[in-house]
Design a protein around this motif. Structure first.
Motif, short mmCIF file in Angstrom:
data_model
loop_
_atom_site.label_atom_id
_atom_site.label_comp_id
_atom_site.label_asym_id
_atom_site.label_seq_id
_atom_site.Cartn_x
_atom_site.Cartn_y
_atom_site.Cartn_z
N ASP A 162 34.54 32.77 -29.45
CA ASP A 162 34.15 33.11 -28.08
C ASP A 162 33.40 31.92 -27.47
O ASP A 162 32.39 31.48 -28.02
CB ASP A 162 33.24 34.34 -28.12
N ARG A 173 31.85 38.03 -35.76
CA ARG A 173 32.00 38.84 -34.54
C ARG A 173 32.45 37.99 -33.36
O ARG A 173 32.97 38.52 -32.37
CB ARG A 173 30.68 39.53 -34.20
N ASP A 174 32.23 36.67 -33.45
CA ASP A 174 32.59 35.78 -32.35
C ASP A 174 34.01 35.23 -32.47
O ASP A 174 34.45 34.46 -31.61
CB ASP A 174 31.60 34.62 -32.28
N THR A 176 37.60 35.25 -31.78
CA THR A 176 38.46 35.91 -30.79
C THR A 176 39.94 35.79 -31.13
O THR A 176 40.75 36.60 -30.69
CB THR A 176 38.21 35.33 -29.40
N GLU A 177 40.31 34.74 -31.86
CA GLU A 177 41.70 34.57 -32.28
C GLU A 177 41.73 34.13 -33.74
O GLU A 177 40.96 33.25 -34.14
CB GLU A 177 42.43 33.54 -31.40
#
Length: 276
Positions: A162, A173-174, A176-177
Motif C-alpha cells: 500500500d 496487512r499492507d 496489496t498485490e
C-alpha cells in the motif's frame, strides 16, 4: 573474509567483566584528553570491522584501543551511556533512536558504515523468476525486520505494498498485490538461517546469515536497504564534538577504510554517502 563467529547466548560472566571496568576518559597531566579508549561491538562482523578497519587507523593516530565484545544488543548502549566504553558499532539508526527513547539516554550516531544486508535465500529455487505459485517464505516476526523483508520483496517485484503504508513499519496487512500467492511464515529472526532448509524461501538478515556461516553472495537477492537500517558508529551525545569522534569519522571516510571493506567484507551494502 575470515570466518566470523557469533555469540547468541548471553554470557553473564563476560558482561559482568565488561561492566566492571570503566574506560579511561580522563585527562593527562598536561590537560589533554586521554587516548586510552574502549570500543564496543557485538561479536561477529562488526567486531571484525572495528578490529580490521578502524582500530589500526586509531592506533596510527596515537590511541591505545581495547575492543569489548558484547553478546546482546542491550549492554553496548548501556556501557556507552555509563561511560564504560567510548564508542560502539552494532546497531542501525532506527534501533538507536528507539533505544534512546525507551531508556532515556542521549546517544549520537556519528557516521553510517557498510552493513550486511538482508538476503532472500533458497535451496528450492535458483532464481526469483523460478519461484512457483504458492511458495512459502519465512520472514522475520519482529516489526522492523519484517518491514525490511516486505520492502525487499517489493523491490524484487514479488509483492506490492500500500503506497500509504509507513515504509519502515510495513506489515503483511499492507500487501496489496501478491501475484505468486506467497505464503508468509513469520519466525524469530535468529532462526531464519535454519528456515532455509525447511521453507521454499527465507529472508535472512545479514548478521544472522554471517553467524550461520552463510555466504551473502549466495542470496538470490540482496536488500537495497535504506540508510536508516545500516549500522552506525555511536557515541554519547556529550562526546559528539570530541577529538575521538572527529577521528572516527575521518577514518571511516578514508580510502583505506573502503579498501578493507571491499577486500574483507564482500556483499556488505555501502551507505549513500560512500556512493557520492
Amino acid at each position: 573474509m575470515k570466518k566470523l563467529t557469533w555469540i547468541l547466548a548471553a554470557s553473564a560472566l563476560a558482561l559482568a567483566a565488561c561492566g566492571g571496568e570503566e574506560a579511561d576518559t580522563g585527562t593527562t597531566e598536561g590537560g589533554e584528553a586521554s587516548k586510552d579508549i574502549k570500543l564496543g561491538a557485538t561479536a561477529g562482523p562488526y567486531s571484525d570491522m572495528l578490529n580490521e578497519a578502524i582500530v589500526p587507523a586509531l592506533e596510527e593516530k596515537g590511541y591505545t584501543v581495547e575492543t569489548i565484545e558484547f553478546s546482546d544488543y542491550i549492554q553496548p548502549n548501556n556501557a556507552l551511556n555509563n561511560g564504560e566504553i567510548d564508542a560502539n558499532l552494532f546497531q542501525h539508526t532506527v534501533y538507536l533512536e528507539n533505544f534512546e527513547t525507551e531508556n532515556d539516554m542521549d546517544l549520537s550516531a556519528l557516521i553510517t558504515v557498510p552493513t550486511a544486508p538482508m538476503g532472500i535465500y533458497s535451496n528450492e529455487f535458483d532464481s526469483l523468476d523460478a519461484v512457483s505459485d504458492g511458495a512459502t517464505i519465512a520472514i522475520p516476526n519482529d516489526p522492523v525486520n519484517g518491514a525490511r523483508a516486505l520492502l525487499m520483496l517489493q523491490d524484487e517485484g514479488l509483492v506490492e505494498l500500500d503506497p500509504e503504508a509507513e515504509v519502515l513499519q510495513a506489515s503483511e496487512r499492507d500487501v496489496t498485490e501478491n501475484p505468486k500467492n506467497l505464503v508468509f511464515q513469520p519466525i524469530e529472526a535468529g532462526q531464519l538461517p535454519r528456515a532455509v532448509e525447511g521453507t521454499d524461501l527465507a529472508a535472512v538478515p545479514g548478521n544472522f546469515a554471517l553467524a550461520a556461516d552463510m555466504d551473502l553472495l549466495d542470496a538470490l537477492a540482496l536488500e537495497n536497504m535504506p540508510d536508516q537500517y545500516r549500522n552506525v558508529v555511536a557515541v554519547a551525545a556529550e562526546n559528539e564534538d570530541s577529538e575521538l569522534a572527529a577521528d572516527l569519522v575521518e577514518i571511516v571516510e578514508s580510502e583505506e577504510f573502503e579498501t578493507v571493506i571491499d577486500e574483507q567484507f564482500e556483499g556488505f551494502g555501502k551507505p549513500e554517502w560512500m556512493a557520492e
